[in-house]
Design a protein around this motif. Structure first.
Motif, PDB file in Angstrom:
ATOM      1  N   MET A   4       0.834  -1.204   0.000  1.00  0.00           N
ATOM      2  CA  MET A   4       0.000   0.000   0.000  1.00  0.00           C
ATOM      3  C   MET A   4       0.870   1.256   0.000  1.00  0.00           C
ATOM      4  O   MET A   4       1.916   1.303   0.647  1.00  0.00           O
ATOM      5  CB  MET A   4      -0.897   0.037   1.245  1.00  0.00           C
ATOM      6  CG  MET A   4      -2.048  -0.932   1.240  1.00  0.00           C
ATOM      7  SD  MET A   4      -3.082  -0.667   2.722  1.00  0.00           S
ATOM      8  CE  MET A   4      -4.367  -1.896   2.441  1.00  0.00           C
ATOM      9  N   GLU A   5       0.422   2.269  -0.712  1.00  0.00           N
ATOM     10  CA  GLU A   5       1.041   3.577  -0.567  1.00  0.00           C
ATOM     11  C   GLU A   5       0.672   4.141   0.801  1.00  0.00           C
ATOM     12  O   GLU A   5      -0.299   3.709   1.426  1.00  0.00           O
ATOM     13  CB  GLU A   5       0.549   4.517  -1.670  1.00  0.00           C
ATOM     14  CG  GLU A   5       0.888   4.052  -3.089  1.00  0.00           C
ATOM     15  CD  GLU A   5       2.382   4.005  -3.338  1.00  0.00           C
ATOM     16  OE1 GLU A   5       3.084   4.939  -2.882  1.00  0.00           O
ATOM     17  OE2 GLU A   5       2.855   3.045  -3.969  1.00  0.00           O
ATOM     18  N   GLU A  36      -0.666   6.986   1.863  1.00  0.00           N
ATOM     19  CA  GLU A  36      -1.993   7.571   2.020  1.00  0.00           C
ATOM     20  C   GLU A  36      -3.075   6.513   1.875  1.00  0.00           C
ATOM     21  O   GLU A  36      -4.119   6.589   2.540  1.00  0.00           O
ATOM     22  CB  GLU A  36      -2.216   8.692   1.007  1.00  0.00           C
ATOM     23  CG  GLU A  36      -3.511   9.458   1.257  1.00  0.00           C
ATOM     24  CD  GLU A  36      -3.578  10.775   0.493  1.00  0.00           C
ATOM     25  OE1 GLU A  36      -4.520  11.545   0.740  1.00  0.00           O
ATOM     26  OE2 GLU A  36      -2.679  11.043  -0.334  1.00  0.00           O
ATOM     27  N   GLU A  37      -2.825   5.506   1.072  1.00  0.00           N
ATOM     28  CA  GLU A  37      -3.778   4.400   0.926  1.00  0.00           C
ATOM     29  C   GLU A  37      -3.925   3.660   2.253  1.00  0.00           C
ATOM     30  O   GLU A  37      -5.043   3.302   2.664  1.00  0.00           O
ATOM     31  CB  GLU A  37      -3.293   3.447  -0.161  1.00  0.00           C
ATOM     32  CG  GLU A  37      -4.229   2.256  -0.405  1.00  0.00           C
ATOM     33  CD  GLU A  37      -3.664   1.264  -1.404  1.00  0.00           C
ATOM     34  OE1 GLU A  37      -4.408   0.344  -1.804  1.00  0.00           O
ATOM     35  OE2 GLU A  37      -2.472   1.388  -1.760  1.00  0.00           O
ATOM     36  N   PHE A  38      -2.814   3.437   2.941  1.00  0.00           N
ATOM     37  CA  PHE A  38      -2.859   2.793   4.257  1.00  0.00           C
ATOM     38  C   PHE A  38      -3.688   3.624   5.229  1.00  0.00           C
ATOM     39  O   PHE A  38      -4.540   3.097   5.952  1.00  0.00           O
ATOM     40  CB  PHE A  38      -1.442   2.609   4.797  1.00  0.00           C
ATOM     41  CG  PHE A  38      -1.385   2.141   6.227  1.00  0.00           C
ATOM     42  CD1 PHE A  38      -1.534   0.796   6.547  1.00  0.00           C
ATOM     43  CD2 PHE A  38      -1.184   3.046   7.266  1.00  0.00           C
ATOM     44  CE1 PHE A  38      -1.493   0.368   7.860  1.00  0.00           C
ATOM     45  CE2 PHE A  38      -1.143   2.625   8.587  1.00  0.00           C
ATOM     46  CZ  PHE A  38      -1.293   1.281   8.877  1.00  0.00           C
ATOM     47  N   GLN A  42      -6.020   5.859   4.546  1.00  0.00           N
ATOM     48  CA  GLN A  42      -7.438   5.886   4.165  1.00  0.00           C
ATOM     49  C   GLN A  42      -8.137   4.569   4.470  1.00  0.00           C
ATOM     50  O   GLN A  42      -9.194   4.536   5.106  1.00  0.00           O
ATOM     51  CB  GLN A  42      -7.562   6.202   2.674  1.00  0.00           C
ATOM     52  CG  GLN A  42      -7.236   7.626   2.297  1.00  0.00           C
ATOM     53  CD  GLN A  42      -7.347   7.839   0.793  1.00  0.00           C
ATOM     54  OE1 GLN A  42      -7.188   6.918  -0.007  1.00  0.00           O
ATOM     55  NE2 GLN A  42      -7.623   9.070   0.388  1.00  0.00           N
ATOM     56  N   LYS A  43      -7.553   3.452   4.009  1.00  0.00           N
ATOM     57  CA  LYS A  43      -8.221   2.154   4.117  1.00  0.00           C
ATOM     58  C   LYS A  43      -8.221   1.609   5.544  1.00  0.00           C
ATOM     59  O   LYS A  43      -9.216   1.021   5.995  1.00  0.00           O
ATOM     60  CB  LYS A  43      -7.553   1.143   3.184  1.00  0.00           C
ATOM     61  CG  LYS A  43      -7.821   1.400   1.712  1.00  0.00           C
ATOM     62  CD  LYS A  43      -7.247   0.289   0.845  1.00  0.00           C
ATOM     63  CE  LYS A  43      -7.623   0.477  -0.613  1.00  0.00           C
ATOM     64  NZ  LYS A  43      -7.054  -0.589  -1.494  1.00  0.00           N
ATOM     65  N   HIS A  65     -11.127   4.364   7.297  1.00  0.00           N
ATOM     66  CA  HIS A  65     -12.319   3.575   6.984  1.00  0.00           C
ATOM     67  C   HIS A  65     -12.529   2.405   7.945  1.00  0.00           C
ATOM     68  O   HIS A  65     -13.656   2.135   8.366  1.00  0.00           O
ATOM     69  CB  HIS A  65     -12.258   3.080   5.546  1.00  0.00           C
ATOM     70  CG  HIS A  65     -12.321   4.186   4.538  1.00  0.00           C
ATOM     71  ND1 HIS A  65     -11.666   4.148   3.326  1.00  0.00           N
ATOM     72  CD2 HIS A  65     -12.937   5.392   4.592  1.00  0.00           C
ATOM     73  CE1 HIS A  65     -11.893   5.282   2.667  1.00  0.00           C
ATOM     74  NE2 HIS A  65     -12.660   6.043   3.417  1.00  0.00           N
ATOM     75  N   GLY A  89       3.719   1.770   4.862  1.00  0.00           N
ATOM     76  CA  GLY A  89       3.591   1.882   3.420  1.00  0.00           C
ATOM     77  C   GLY A  89       4.650   1.098   2.669  1.00  0.00           C
ATOM     78  O   GLY A  89       5.543   0.487   3.247  1.00  0.00           O
ATOM     79  N   ARG A  90       4.530   1.109   1.340  1.00  0.00           N
ATOM     80  CA  ARG A  90       5.444   0.363   0.470  1.00  0.00           C
ATOM     81  C   ARG A  90       6.898   0.721   0.761  1.00  0.00           C
ATOM     82  O   ARG A  90       7.278   1.887   0.813  1.00  0.00           O
ATOM     83  CB  ARG A  90       5.112   0.683  -0.994  1.00  0.00           C
ATOM     84  CG  ARG A  90       5.869  -0.190  -1.999  1.00  0.00           C
ATOM     85  CD  ARG A  90       5.790   0.441  -3.378  1.00  0.00           C
ATOM     86  NE  ARG A  90       4.411   0.669  -3.800  1.00  0.00           N
ATOM     87  CZ  ARG A  90       3.679  -0.201  -4.494  1.00  0.00           C
ATOM     88  NH1 ARG A  90       4.201  -1.355  -4.848  1.00  0.00           N
ATOM     89  NH2 ARG A  90       2.429   0.095  -4.826  1.00  0.00           N
ATOM     90  N   TYR A 116      -6.806  14.147   7.653  1.00  0.00           N
ATOM     91  CA  TYR A 116      -7.968  13.262   7.819  1.00  0.00           C
ATOM     92  C   TYR A 116      -8.614  13.365   9.204  1.00  0.00           C
ATOM     93  O   TYR A 116      -9.577  12.651   9.492  1.00  0.00           O
ATOM     94  CB  TYR A 116      -7.576  11.816   7.529  1.00  0.00           C
ATOM     95  CG  TYR A 116      -7.306  11.568   6.051  1.00  0.00           C
ATOM     96  CD1 TYR A 116      -8.357  11.370   5.158  1.00  0.00           C
ATOM     97  CD2 TYR A 116      -5.999  11.564   5.567  1.00  0.00           C
ATOM     98  CE1 TYR A 116      -8.112  11.145   3.813  1.00  0.00           C
ATOM     99  CE2 TYR A 116      -5.750  11.347   4.220  1.00  0.00           C
ATOM    100  CZ  TYR A 116      -6.809  11.147   3.351  1.00  0.00           C
ATOM    101  OH  TYR A 116      -6.566  10.944   2.002  1.00  0.00           O
TER     102      TYR A 116
END
Length: 294
Positions: free
Chosen positions: A84-85, A87-89, A91-92, A96, A112-113, A129
């Motif tokens: 995961m990037e 920001e993806e980490f 967010q997800k 979420h 992250g990656r 966030y």
């Protein structure tokens, strides 16, 4: 309900880890659910460019995290998250999955990656966030910084009493009792055999004074850590424990055995009589640890 989230591997739930957990637990007063995001320890083959022999398996680690007051524990194989990037980490996972309102980690936390994001990035994402980020300062005991790597060094050297000071409790083997060669029965010392999990740290081979909890009662015991040529478990080492004063069959049960002190290295004996005599000496040393059935 928003969550306060502790981030980390927590493979030993040592005093440094517990500082993070304490800060998260304190957020319960602010209406947040104390939570942990971690990885299945068995799925981490390498950490900091070195092979990782983890302290506790996932099931044992999670039980300890619950004992520390964590109400929601999310653990996943490392492969599910590692690509995961950053920001993806966030967010997800944090936004979420946890609805994070507060996040706490150690100063060296990366994510992250390729572990390319650090705590400064985490704070930036927190501002974006809407969650607070707190860093837990390193914990020191007798001037020594508590870390999993230092605890591993101590256990590899058989210094279990020193390791216990940093862990906050003795290093404990909590595996299912399996059948062994039953040699101990022939010399009057029936033992419990427990196989270390694949990839789990194995303390220095030898004999230890230990404490074993059976059906809620704590007993003094002696534990031999090593490999048994007559018992094959894919080459994995065993912990073989004789419990002083306990009776019964414990096959199939998960029994906690806490290592209290190193007595002597492993050695071969010329006869069963010599082995029996040494066992009696080991028992006398184990009794000096002051453990009586409770």
């Amino acid at each position: 309900m928003p969550s306060a989230v502790a981030l980390g591997l927590f493979d030993g739930v040592h005093l440094g880890h517990r500082r993070v957990l304490e800060l998260v637990l304190a957020q319960k007063e602010n209406g947040m659910r104390p939570s942990v995001f971690t990885f299945a320890t068995e799925s981490i083959g390498v950490k900091h460019d070195a092979a990782l022999d983890y302290l506790y398996p996932t099931e044992q680690k999670c039980a300890m995290l619950r004992e520390c007051g964590m109400e929601h524990i999310s653990h996943h194989p490392f492969a599910e998250v590692c690509d995961m990037e950053g920001e993806e980490f966030v967010q997800k996972i944090l936004v979420h999955r946890f609805s994070a309102g507060y996040v706490c980690c150690g100063e060296d936390f990366r994510f992250g990656r390729n572990a390319a994001w650090n705590v400064q990035d985490l704070r930036r994402f927190g501002e974006q966030y809407g969650f607070a980020v707190q860093l837990a300062e390193a914990v020191r005991v007798d001037g020594e910084t508590v870390s999993s790597s230092r605890i591993r060094e101590l256990l590899h050297s058989g210094e279990v009493s020193h390791a216990a000071k940093l862990l906050g409790a003795p290093y404990t083997i909590a595996q299912e009792v399996v059948h062994g060669a039953q040699l101990g029965r022939t010399i009057g010392f029936p033992t419990m055999n427990q196989v270390f999990a694949q990839g789990q740290l194995v303390p220095k081979f030898g004999v230890y004074a230990s404490r074993t909890v059976l059906d809620g009662v704590s007993y003094p015991s002696i534990t031999n850590v090593g490999r048994k040529p007559t018992v094959q478990y894919d080459g994995r080492p065993l912990a073989e424990t004789y419990v002083i004063g306990a009776k019964g069959e414990f096959y199939g049960k998960t029994i906690p055995v806490a290592l209290l002190g190193f007595i002597r290295p492993e050695r071969k004996f010329d006869s069963l009589a010599a082995l029996t005599a040494q066992m009696h000496k080991d028992l006398e040393i184990a009794r000096t640890y002051g453990m009586q059935p409770e």
